[in-house]
Scaffold this active site. Structure first.
Site, PDB file in Angstrom:
ATOM      1  N   LYS A  13       5.415 -12.171 -21.487  1.00 35.89           N
ATOM      2  CA  LYS A  13       5.498 -11.058 -20.226  1.00 35.89           C
ATOM      3  C   LYS A  13       6.083 -11.420 -19.147  1.00 35.89           C
ATOM      4  O   LYS A  13       6.817 -10.919 -18.556  1.00 35.89           O
ATOM      5  CB  LYS A  13       3.956 -10.601 -19.756  1.00 35.89           C
ATOM      6  CG  LYS A  13       3.109  -9.992 -20.740  1.00 35.89           C
ATOM      7  CD  LYS A  13       1.896  -9.530 -20.467  1.00 35.89           C
ATOM      8  CE  LYS A  13       0.725 -10.761 -19.878  1.00 35.89           C
ATOM      9  NZ  LYS A  13       0.407 -11.485 -20.741  1.00 35.89           N
ATOM     10  N   ARG A  88      -6.649  -6.362 -16.235  1.00 35.48           N
ATOM     11  CA  ARG A  88      -7.009  -7.303 -17.446  1.00 35.48           C
ATOM     12  C   ARG A  88      -8.606  -6.574 -18.027  1.00 35.48           C
ATOM     13  O   ARG A  88      -8.911  -7.296 -19.138  1.00 35.48           O
ATOM     14  CB  ARG A  88      -7.169  -8.594 -17.267  1.00 35.48           C
ATOM     15  CG  ARG A  88      -6.094  -9.431 -17.761  1.00 35.48           C
ATOM     16  CD  ARG A  88      -6.354 -10.791 -17.190  1.00 35.48           C
ATOM     17  NE  ARG A  88      -5.802 -11.883 -17.978  1.00 35.48           N
ATOM     18  CZ  ARG A  88      -4.732 -12.466 -17.611  1.00 35.48           C
ATOM     19  NH1 ARG A  88      -3.930 -12.138 -16.568  1.00 35.48           N
ATOM     20  NH2 ARG A  88      -4.267 -13.551 -18.539  1.00 35.48           N
ATOM     21  N   ARG A 127       4.534 -25.360 -25.009  1.00 40.81           N
ATOM     22  CA  ARG A 127       4.965 -24.793 -23.682  1.00 40.81           C
ATOM     23  C   ARG A 127       5.018 -25.946 -22.860  1.00 40.81           C
ATOM     24  O   ARG A 127       4.032 -26.486 -22.566  1.00 40.81           O
ATOM     25  CB  ARG A 127       4.438 -23.339 -23.056  1.00 40.81           C
ATOM     26  CG  ARG A 127       4.910 -23.141 -21.910  1.00 40.81           C
ATOM     27  CD  ARG A 127       4.626 -21.612 -21.701  1.00 40.81           C
ATOM     28  NE  ARG A 127       3.254 -21.364 -21.091  1.00 40.81           N
ATOM     29  CZ  ARG A 127       2.830 -20.215 -20.680  1.00 40.81           C
ATOM     30  NH1 ARG A 127       3.573 -19.247 -20.697  1.00 40.81           N
ATOM     31  NH2 ARG A 127       1.609 -20.100 -20.225  1.00 40.81           N
ATOM     32  N   ARG A 171      -8.695 -18.047 -24.468  1.00 36.82           N
ATOM     33  CA  ARG A 171      -8.188 -16.989 -23.695  1.00 36.82           C
ATOM     34  C   ARG A 171      -7.779 -15.716 -24.759  1.00 36.82           C
ATOM     35  O   ARG A 171      -7.839 -14.602 -24.292  1.00 36.82           O
ATOM     36  CB  ARG A 171      -6.408 -17.380 -23.203  1.00 36.82           C
ATOM     37  CG  ARG A 171      -6.740 -18.286 -22.028  1.00 36.82           C
ATOM     38  CD  ARG A 171      -5.481 -19.094 -21.827  1.00 36.82           C
ATOM     39  NE  ARG A 171      -4.534 -18.470 -21.438  1.00 36.82           N
ATOM     40  CZ  ARG A 171      -3.184 -19.027 -21.212  1.00 36.82           C
ATOM     41  NH1 ARG A 171      -2.965 -20.222 -21.731  1.00 36.82           N
ATOM     42  NH2 ARG A 171      -2.255 -18.296 -20.652  1.00 36.82           N
TER      43      ARG A 171
HETATM   44  P1  AMP Z   1      -1.653 -15.681 -16.956  1.00 36.02           P
HETATM   45  O1  AMP Z   1      -0.963 -16.648 -16.339  1.00 36.02           O
HETATM   46  O2  AMP Z   1      -1.652 -14.073 -16.502  1.00 36.02           O
HETATM   47  O3  AMP Z   1      -1.991 -16.047 -18.314  1.00 36.02           O
HETATM   48  O4  AMP Z   1      -3.396 -15.953 -16.091  1.00 36.02           O
HETATM   49  C1  AMP Z   1      -3.858 -17.439 -16.205  1.00 36.02           C
HETATM   50  C2  AMP Z   1      -5.206 -17.343 -15.751  1.00 36.02           C
HETATM   51  O5  AMP Z   1      -5.590 -16.668 -14.334  1.00 36.02           O
HETATM   52  C3  AMP Z   1      -6.220 -16.464 -16.928  1.00 36.02           C
HETATM   53  O6  AMP Z   1      -6.705 -17.117 -17.888  1.00 36.02           O
HETATM   54  C4  AMP Z   1      -7.235 -16.007 -15.778  1.00 36.02           C
HETATM   55  O7  AMP Z   1      -8.222 -17.223 -15.662  1.00 36.02           O
HETATM   56  C5  AMP Z   1      -6.754 -15.922 -14.481  1.00 36.02           C
HETATM   57  N1  AMP Z   1      -6.191 -14.675 -14.155  1.00 36.02           N
HETATM   58  C6  AMP Z   1      -4.994 -13.930 -14.011  1.00 36.02           C
HETATM   59  N2  AMP Z   1      -5.058 -12.520 -13.877  1.00 36.02           N
HETATM   60  C7  AMP Z   1      -6.106 -12.164 -14.016  1.00 36.02           C
HETATM   61  C8  AMP Z   1      -6.941 -11.184 -14.003  1.00 36.02           C
HETATM   62  N3  AMP Z   1      -6.118  -9.809 -13.547  1.00 36.02           N
HETATM   63  N4  AMP Z   1      -8.366 -10.854 -13.966  1.00 36.02           N
HETATM   64  C9  AMP Z   1      -8.932 -12.198 -14.234  1.00 36.02           C
HETATM   65  N5  AMP Z   1      -8.441 -13.361 -14.262  1.00 36.02           N
HETATM   66  C10 AMP Z   1      -6.940 -13.440 -14.266  1.00 36.02           C
END
Ligand code: AMP
Length: 219
Positions: A13, A88, A127, A171
């Site tokens: 993404k 999310r 990664r 995750r």
């Molecule tokens: P990402 O980089 O989008 O994979 O986000 C990394 C981490 O940030 C996630 O595993 C969550 O712990 C937190 N996070 C990011 N966006 C959200 C969201 N919209 N709602 C809740 N937690 C989030």
């Protein structure tokens, strides 16, 4: 354009968002990036979310909702935006819907990038990012010349805490339980466009652009 990019962690993404931002001139709003910056800067928000993020869990909806509302209120987001990693949960989608209605705005499309769990684990567990210059690489797909050392600047390559395999599995299970239902939610509203996230970055990019330029929803 007001867009959302949906998809499991590791589906590319962030990479696709950068291309969409370049093509349409809209800001790329990544809640993961904003929260990681808060953690790195040691702000009160960062201290609240640090452990949740390290475990792969979700930060509470109200906290992320506020972060996004503040970001959307900045002038560069008036004409459009691309949300990556938000919403999310269904509740976050409701928070976003209410914020947009209050501004008399509506989403144009939700693009969902599909990728199997096994491919997600393969991609994320390899990664790496340079701790000095931030350049990305992959231990399997684009290995550095010397293990653990950045090809561009010689800095040390690091793995994100939440890219360790047990955290990736967590995750993914959070994604399937809490985030995947958003596809049906947006499909019912006629906004969902689905693309296959497998293959080369350029191939996925072509599919994302085609989905955005198609007249109606693909799902
Ligand atoms: P990402 O980089 O989008 O994979 O986000 C990394 C981490 O940030 C996630 O595993 C969550 O712990 C937190 N996070 C990011 N966006 C959200 C969201 N919209 N709602 C809740 N937690 C989030």
């Amino acid at each position: 354009m007001r867009l959302i990019l949906l998809g499991p962690p590791g589906s590319g993404k962030g990479t696709q968002a950068a291309a969409v931002k370049g093509r349409y001139g809209i800001p790329h709003i990544s809640t993961g990036d904003m929260l990681r910056e808060a953690v790195a800067a040691g702000t009160p928000l960062g201290m609240k979310v640090k452990d949740i993020m390290a475990s792969g869990g979700l930060v509470p909806d109200e906290i992320v909702g506020e972060v996004v509302a503040e970001r959307l209120s900045r002038p560069d987001a008036r004409k459009g935006f691309l949300l990556d990693g938000f919403p999310r949960t269904i509740h976050q989608a409701e928070i976003l819907g209410a914020a947009l209605s209050a501004r008399r705005e509506a989403l144009d499309a939700v693009v969902k990038v599909n990728l199997s769990d096994e491919e997600v684990v393969r991609r994320l567990s390899g990664r790496r990012t340079c701790s000095a210059c931030g350049a990305p690489c992959h231990a399997v797909f684009s290995p550095p010349r010397a293990a653990g050392v950045c090809d561009s600047c010689g800095g040390a390559l690091k793995q994100r805490d939440d890219d360790k395999e047990d955290v990736i599995r967590n995750r993914l299970s959070v994604y399937h339980r809490q985030t995947a239902p958003l596809a049906e939610w947006y499909s019912k509203r006629g906004l969902l466009r689905e693309v296959d996230g497998g293959g080369l970055v350029e191939e996925v990019q072509r599919r994302v652009f085609a989905a955005l330029e198609a007249k109606g929803p693909s799902a």
